[in-house]
Design a protein around this motif. Structure first.
Motif, PDB file in Angstrom:
ATOM      1  N   ASP A  68      26.895  38.713 -23.469  1.00  0.00           N
ATOM      2  CA  ASP A  68      25.802  39.558 -23.960  1.00  0.00           C
ATOM      3  C   ASP A  68      26.322  40.520 -25.022  1.00  0.00           C
ATOM      4  OD1 ASP A  68      23.330  39.273 -21.810  1.00  0.00           O
ATOM      5  OD2 ASP A  68      25.281  38.898 -20.910  1.00  0.00           O
ATOM      6  N   PHE A  69      26.279  40.101 -26.283  1.00  0.00           N
ATOM      7  CA  PHE A  69      26.838  40.902 -27.360  1.00  0.00           C
ATOM      8  C   PHE A  69      26.039  42.182 -27.618  1.00  0.00           C
ATOM      9  CE2 PHE A  69      28.602  36.684 -28.335  1.00  0.00           C
ATOM     10  CZ  PHE A  69      29.947  37.027 -28.417  1.00  0.00           C
ATOM     11  N   LYS A  70      24.760  42.198 -27.243  1.00  0.00           N
ATOM     12  CA  LYS A  70      23.955  43.410 -27.416  1.00  0.00           C
ATOM     13  C   LYS A  70      24.471  44.554 -26.546  1.00  0.00           C
ATOM     14  CE  LYS A  70      19.633  41.144 -28.797  1.00  0.00           C
ATOM     15  NZ  LYS A  70      18.197  40.921 -28.475  1.00  0.00           N
ATOM     16  N   ILE A  71      25.056  44.200 -25.411  1.00  0.00           N
ATOM     17  CA  ILE A  71      25.656  45.211 -24.529  1.00  0.00           C
ATOM     18  C   ILE A  71      27.096  45.473 -24.942  1.00  0.00           C
ATOM     19  CG2 ILE A  71      26.376  45.723 -22.159  1.00  0.00           C
ATOM     20  CD1 ILE A  71      24.018  44.085 -21.175  1.00  0.00           C
ATOM     21  N   LEU A  72      27.821  44.400 -25.225  1.00  0.00           N
ATOM     22  CA  LEU A  72      29.247  44.526 -25.502  1.00  0.00           C
ATOM     23  C   LEU A  72      29.544  45.325 -26.766  1.00  0.00           C
ATOM     24  CD1 LEU A  72      30.724  41.048 -24.504  1.00  0.00           C
ATOM     25  CD2 LEU A  72      30.534  43.140 -23.160  1.00  0.00           C
ATOM     26  N   LYS A  73      28.612  45.353 -27.720  1.00  0.00           N
ATOM     27  CA  LYS A  73      28.868  46.115 -28.937  1.00  0.00           C
ATOM     28  C   LYS A  73      29.054  47.610 -28.634  1.00  0.00           C
ATOM     29  CE  LYS A  73      23.996  46.827 -30.239  1.00  0.00           C
ATOM     30  NZ  LYS A  73      22.941  46.513 -31.233  1.00  0.00           N
ATOM     31  N   PHE A  74      28.506  48.063 -27.501  1.00  0.00           N
ATOM     32  CA  PHE A  74      28.694  49.449 -27.085  1.00  0.00           C
ATOM     33  C   PHE A  74      29.990  49.626 -26.284  1.00  0.00           C
ATOM     34  CE2 PHE A  74      24.046  49.076 -27.532  1.00  0.00           C
ATOM     35  CZ  PHE A  74      23.785  50.160 -28.348  1.00  0.00           C
ATOM     36  N   LEU A  75      30.382  48.588 -25.554  1.00  0.00           N
ATOM     37  CA  LEU A  75      31.524  48.692 -24.647  1.00  0.00           C
ATOM     38  C   LEU A  75      32.857  48.391 -25.327  1.00  0.00           C
ATOM     39  CD1 LEU A  75      30.146  46.969 -21.402  1.00  0.00           C
ATOM     40  CD2 LEU A  75      29.672  49.246 -22.330  1.00  0.00           C
ATOM     41  N   VAL A  76      32.847  47.474 -26.285  1.00  0.00           N
ATOM     42  CA  VAL A  76      34.096  47.016 -26.915  1.00  0.00           C
ATOM     43  C   VAL A  76      34.926  48.147 -27.525  1.00  0.00           C
ATOM     44  CG1 VAL A  76      34.990  45.724 -28.904  1.00  0.00           C
ATOM     45  CG2 VAL A  76      33.461  44.607 -27.277  1.00  0.00           C
ATOM     46  N   PRO A  77      34.331  49.097 -28.291  1.00  0.00           N
ATOM     47  CA  PRO A  77      35.165  50.168 -28.865  1.00  0.00           C
ATOM     48  C   PRO A  77      35.910  50.985 -27.812  1.00  0.00           C
ATOM     49  CG  PRO A  77      33.011  50.119 -29.916  1.00  0.00           C
ATOM     50  CD  PRO A  77      32.933  49.200 -28.736  1.00  0.00           C
ATOM     51  N   PHE A  78      35.291  51.191 -26.650  1.00  0.00           N
ATOM     52  CA  PHE A  78      35.923  51.978 -25.601  1.00  0.00           C
ATOM     53  C   PHE A  78      37.028  51.178 -24.905  1.00  0.00           C
ATOM     54  CE2 PHE A  78      31.972  54.104 -26.392  1.00  0.00           C
ATOM     55  CZ  PHE A  78      32.289  55.445 -26.255  1.00  0.00           C
ATOM     56  N   THR A  79      36.817  49.873 -24.777  1.00  0.00           N
ATOM     57  CA  THR A  79      37.870  49.013 -24.250  1.00  0.00           C
ATOM     58  C   THR A  79      39.081  49.036 -25.176  1.00  0.00           C
ATOM     59  OG1 THR A  79      36.304  47.517 -23.179  1.00  0.00           O
ATOM     60  CG2 THR A  79      38.476  46.629 -23.657  1.00  0.00           C
ATOM     61  N   LEU A  80      38.823  48.988 -26.468  1.00  0.00           N
ATOM     62  CA  LEU A  80      39.882  48.984 -27.477  1.00  0.00           C
ATOM     63  C   LEU A  80      40.704  50.271 -27.407  1.00  0.00           C
ATOM     64  CD1 LEU A  80      39.379  47.719 -31.087  1.00  0.00           C
ATOM     65  CD2 LEU A  80      40.692  49.793 -30.675  1.00  0.00           C
ATOM     66  N   ILE A  81      40.027  51.407 -27.369  1.00  0.00           N
ATOM     67  CA  ILE A  81      40.716  52.703 -27.312  1.00  0.00           C
ATOM     68  C   ILE A  81      41.527  52.829 -26.025  1.00  0.00           C
ATOM     69  CG2 ILE A  81      40.367  55.208 -27.141  1.00  0.00           C
ATOM     70  CD1 ILE A  81      37.830  54.783 -28.899  1.00  0.00           C
ATOM     71  N   GLY A  82      40.914  52.434 -24.897  1.00  0.00           N
ATOM     72  CA  GLY A  82      41.604  52.519 -23.612  1.00  0.00           C
ATOM     73  C   GLY A  82      42.836  51.639 -23.565  1.00  0.00           C
ATOM     74  N   ALA A  83      42.731  50.419 -24.087  1.00  0.00           N
ATOM     75  CA  ALA A  83      43.857  49.480 -24.062  1.00  0.00           C
ATOM     76  C   ALA A  83      45.016  49.984 -24.911  1.00  0.00           C
ATOM     77  CB  ALA A  83      43.405  48.113 -24.556  1.00  0.00           C
ATOM     78  N   ALA A  84      44.718  50.532 -26.079  1.00  0.00           N
ATOM     79  CA  ALA A  84      45.766  51.064 -26.953  1.00  0.00           C
ATOM     80  C   ALA A  84      46.498  52.222 -26.275  1.00  0.00           C
ATOM     81  CB  ALA A  84      45.166  51.521 -28.278  1.00  0.00           C
ATOM     82  N   ALA A  85      45.721  53.099 -25.632  1.00  0.00           N
ATOM     83  CA  ALA A  85      46.325  54.237 -24.932  1.00  0.00           C
ATOM     84  C   ALA A  85      47.165  53.767 -23.744  1.00  0.00           C
ATOM     85  CB  ALA A  85      45.225  55.193 -24.450  1.00  0.00           C
ATOM     86  N   GLY A  86      46.671  52.772 -23.016  1.00  0.00           N
ATOM     87  CA  GLY A  86      47.403  52.257 -21.856  1.00  0.00           C
ATOM     88  C   GLY A  86      48.707  51.608 -22.242  1.00  0.00           C
ATOM     89  N   ALA A  87      48.690  50.814 -23.310  1.00  0.00           N
ATOM     90  CA  ALA A  87      49.913  50.135 -23.755  1.00  0.00           C
ATOM     91  C   ALA A  87      50.952  51.134 -24.242  1.00  0.00           C
ATOM     92  CB  ALA A  87      49.579  49.135 -24.862  1.00  0.00           C
ATOM     93  N   ARG A  88      50.505  52.171 -24.942  1.00  0.00           N
ATOM     94  CA  ARG A  88      51.438  53.204 -25.396  1.00  0.00           C
ATOM     95  C   ARG A  88      52.043  53.947 -24.214  1.00  0.00           C
ATOM     96  NH1 ARG A  88      54.224  53.449 -29.490  1.00  0.00           N
ATOM     97  NH2 ARG A  88      54.338  55.726 -29.271  1.00  0.00           N
ATOM     98  N   THR A  89      51.222  54.166 -23.186  1.00  0.00           N
ATOM     99  CA  THR A  89      51.685  54.917 -22.016  1.00  0.00           C
ATOM    100  C   THR A  89      52.711  54.130 -21.219  1.00  0.00           C
ATOM    101  OG1 THR A  89      49.522  56.009 -21.846  1.00  0.00           O
ATOM    102  CG2 THR A  89      50.958  56.105 -19.911  1.00  0.00           C
ATOM    103  N   VAL A  90      52.492  52.830 -21.014  1.00  0.00           N
ATOM    104  CA  VAL A  90      53.384  52.034 -20.170  1.00  0.00           C
ATOM    105  C   VAL A  90      54.769  51.888 -20.782  1.00  0.00           C
ATOM    106  CG1 VAL A  90      52.940  49.713 -21.095  1.00  0.00           C
ATOM    107  CG2 VAL A  90      53.416  50.007 -18.658  1.00  0.00           C
ATOM    108  N   LEU A  91      54.871  52.034 -22.087  1.00  0.00           N
ATOM    109  CA  LEU A  91      56.176  51.939 -22.742  1.00  0.00           C
ATOM    110  C   LEU A  91      57.029  53.173 -22.494  1.00  0.00           C
ATOM    111  CD1 LEU A  91      55.137  50.363 -26.173  1.00  0.00           C
ATOM    112  CD2 LEU A  91      56.411  49.255 -24.318  1.00  0.00           C
ATOM    113  N   SER A  92      56.406  54.216 -21.956  1.00  0.00           N
ATOM    114  CA  SER A  92      57.148  55.449 -21.752  1.00  0.00           C
ATOM    115  C   SER A  92      57.305  55.858 -20.287  1.00  0.00           C
ATOM    116  CB  SER A  92      56.465  56.608 -22.511  1.00  0.00           C
ATOM    117  OG  SER A  92      55.131  56.786 -22.062  1.00  0.00           O
ATOM    118  N   ILE A  93      56.515  55.263 -19.364  1.00  0.00           N
ATOM    119  CA  ILE A  93      56.640  55.634 -17.956  1.00  0.00           C
ATOM    120  C   ILE A  93      56.667  54.393 -17.070  1.00  0.00           C
ATOM    121  CG2 ILE A  93      55.433  57.806 -18.341  1.00  0.00           C
ATOM    122  CD1 ILE A  93      53.005  56.637 -16.953  1.00  0.00           C
ATOM    123  N   ASN A  94      56.988  54.611 -15.814  1.00  0.00           N
ATOM    124  CA  ASN A  94      57.072  53.522 -14.838  1.00  0.00           C
ATOM    125  C   ASN A  94      55.687  53.184 -14.317  1.00  0.00           C
ATOM    126  OD1 ASN A  94      57.635  51.864 -12.564  1.00  0.00           O
ATOM    127  ND2 ASN A  94      59.658  52.785 -12.393  1.00  0.00           N
TER     128      ASN A  94
END
Length: 250
Positions: A68-94
């Motif tokens: 459902d792209f009509k819904i996902l267009k709202f959710l995708v940007p937040f998934t993108l931001i969260g994933a980038a933050a998570g990947a940066r965080t895991v490289l620095s902590i256990n």
């Protein structure tokens, strides 16, 4: 060569399971670590291979009208931001400190799905509201962060969350979850690429096997629908919970 065959076999099975009900990371990530790959390199290489499989599965679900792209267009940007933050965080902590939280959530999800006979078997989606879109965006950001940070179980959480928020059935939820999972995978992957945490000699052949596994799994899910996705979803969630308990004890 023995190590490569082992990783390719694990990757095929992981992608097959993941394309149906999520949770393939409980197979592929431990396989990389068991093969002696350092933790951060294992996370990056697994993310590379699983991103290829996620793309394959997402594309097939989308072509079948289960995204459902009509819904996902709202959710995708937040998934993108969260994933980038998570990947940066895991490289620095256990990453081990998330285990207890993930364990509790998985048990709640699997037990609720097991005893709620009708949950996810019928598609009761009607329309979105401001409330469901807002909750969905927060949910997408949180799961994006977790996927970038650690990963295993993300697909299962996404499927359950989308069922709970939008009243999808398991099949439609799996299609949307797979697309969001692909976005978080590719975002986190870029961070791992920039930080040179991918072993391409292992990642490329494993990715090929995972693509094949994802094609078989997605096809089965589309043919059998929610009736096969729900029991596999519950089984995967419980297996991941058992794995986490084992890791905490030992």
């Amino acid at each position: 060569m023995t190590t490569l065959v082992f990783l390719c076999a694990a990757g095929f099975i992981a992608a097959f399971v993941d394309s149906i009900a999520g949770g393939g990371g409980i197979i592929s990530l431990p396989a990389f670590i068991f093969a002696g790959i350092p933790p951060h390199l294992a996370l990056g290489t697994n993310k590379f291979s699983s991103s290829c499989a996620s793309f394959t599965s997402s594309l097939k679900f989308a072509r079948s009208g289960k995204v459902d792209f009509k819904i996902l267009k709202f959710l995708v940007p937040f998934t993108l931001i969260g994933a980038a933050a998570g990947a940066r965080t895991v490289l620095s902590i256990n990453a081990k400190y998330l285990n207890s939280i993930v364990l509790i959530l998985l048990l709640i999800v699997s037990i609720y799905s097991l005893f709620s006979k009708n949950v996810g078997l019928k598609d009761n989606f009607k329309s979105t509201t401001r409330k469901t879109l807002f909750i969905g965006m927060l949910f997408a950001a949180a799961l994006g962060f977790y996927d970038g940070f650690l990963g295993p179980g993300t697909g299962s959480f996404l499927i359950f969350g989308l069922i709970s928020i939008y009243k999808f059935d398991f099949l439609r939820s799996a299609g949307n979850a797979k697309f969001l999972n692909f976005i978080s995978n590719i975002t986190a992957l870029i961070v791992f690429i920039v930080n040179r945490q991918i072993d391409y000699k292992l990642g490329i052949p494993v990715a090929i096997c995972m693509i094949i596994g994802a094609r078989f799994g997605t096809k089965l899910a589309l043919v059998k629908g929610s009736k096969i996705i729900k029991p596999i979803f519950i089984t995967v969630s419980l297996c991941l919970a058992v794995k986490i308990v084992y890791g905490i004890i030992y």
